[in-house]
Design a protein around this motif. Structure first.
Motif, short mmCIF file in Angstrom:
data_model
loop_
_atom_site.label_atom_id
_atom_site.label_comp_id
_atom_site.label_asym_id
_atom_site.label_seq_id
_atom_site.Cartn_x
_atom_site.Cartn_y
_atom_site.Cartn_z
N HIS A 1 -3.00 3.32 -6.17
CA HIS A 1 -2.77 2.22 -4.79
C HIS A 1 -1.17 2.18 -5.22
O HIS A 1 -0.83 2.69 -6.07
CB HIS A 1 -3.45 1.21 -5.11
N SER B 1 0.90 -1.26 -0.19
CA SER B 1 -0.19 0.03 0.03
C SER B 1 0.92 1.25 -0.04
O SER B 1 2.20 0.98 0.31
CB SER B 1 -0.89 0.00 1.12
N PHE C 1 -3.61 2.00 4.56
CA PHE C 1 -3.99 0.78 4.56
C PHE C 1 -2.95 0.09 4.95
O PHE C 1 -2.21 -0.74 4.38
CB PHE C 1 -4.18 0.52 3.07
N ALA D 1 -8.28 -0.72 -0.99
CA ALA D 1 -7.89 0.42 -1.69
C ALA D 1 -9.26 0.87 -2.63
O ALA D 1 -9.75 1.78 -3.11
CB ALA D 1 -6.69 0.43 -2.45
N THR E 1 -5.07 -5.15 1.76
CA THR E 1 -4.95 -3.77 1.28
C THR E 1 -5.40 -3.36 -0.22
O THR E 1 -6.05 -2.29 -0.36
CB THR E 1 -3.28 -3.24 1.11
#
Ligand code: GRF
Length: 203
Positions: free
Chosen positions: A132, A110, A115, A124, A120
């Protein structure tokens, strides 16, 4: 510099390091690979590259403290300059993180501090993020909280699911992790006063 890599699974980041060493781009000796799970693909990758590979199964230990102490002993028997967590899915005791402070790196999928923790990619997407990514950071007692070293950023597309996004992120993992390890090996990267310092400049 001697590097010990800790894994729990497929070891694609380990493979990126192995490839870097084999092409001569990464000036380190991969002294050992240690997995807390038996039978994982990463162990095969290590054997194929003639790297000593050990299993230390956390299930065989009474508690986290005992496991972490045994792991420290095993790691230190290889006298590493750097410990690299590459998909090592264990929470570490503060005794462990303190012991390797400034000489242990982790990769987290992340753009930290966003996150932290698990899942993750899905998180996201669920948060409707436009981008991301992935972060390499020094490991401190705070989970996914140590000072960042390098990040890579990727777009999130409309049709993405966790798996398509993870693939896009992983391609970047395999670029930035060997890079960070190279910086450390060449003494360009250090943790000083809790901060990452690259080529003399605080990050
Ligand atoms: C990577 O996505 C890494 O970011 C996370 O765990 C995964 C490990 O993948 N910490 P691999 O074992 O290196 O293939």
């Amino acid at each position: 510099k001697r590097v010990v890599v800790l894994i729990s699974g497929s070891g694609s980041n380990l493979q990126a390091l192995i490839d870097g060493v084999q092409t001569g781009e990464l000036p380190v000796e991969l002294a050992a690979v240690i997995s807390n799970r038996p039978g994982v693909l990463g162990l095969e990758r290590a054997s194929k590259a003639n790297i000593p590979a050990d299993v230390l199964d956390h299930k065989a230990f009474a508690d986290r403290e005992t496991f972490d102490r045994a792991l420290m002993e095993k790691i230190d028997s290889y006298q590493p300059d750097l410990v690299v967590l590459a998909g090592f899915m264990r929470i570490l005791t503060s005794e462990f993180t303190q012991h390797y402070l400034g000489r242990m790196l982790n990769i987290h999928p992340s753009l930290l501090p966003k996150f932290q923790g698990l899942h993750t990619h899905q998180r996201a997407i669920d948060a409707c993020e436009s981008h991301h990514g992935v972060t390499v950071h020094f490991v401190t007692a705070e989970l996914d909280g140590g000072p960042a070293v390098v990040q890579a950023c990727v777009p999130i597309f409309a049709g993405d699911d966790a798996s398509s996004l993870a693939k896009r992120v992983q391609r970047q993992e395999h670029v930035i992790y060997p890079l960070a390890v190279k910086w450390f090996a060449e003494d360009d990267l250090r943790m000083i006063d809790g901060k990452s310092v690259l080529k003399g400049e605080p990050l």
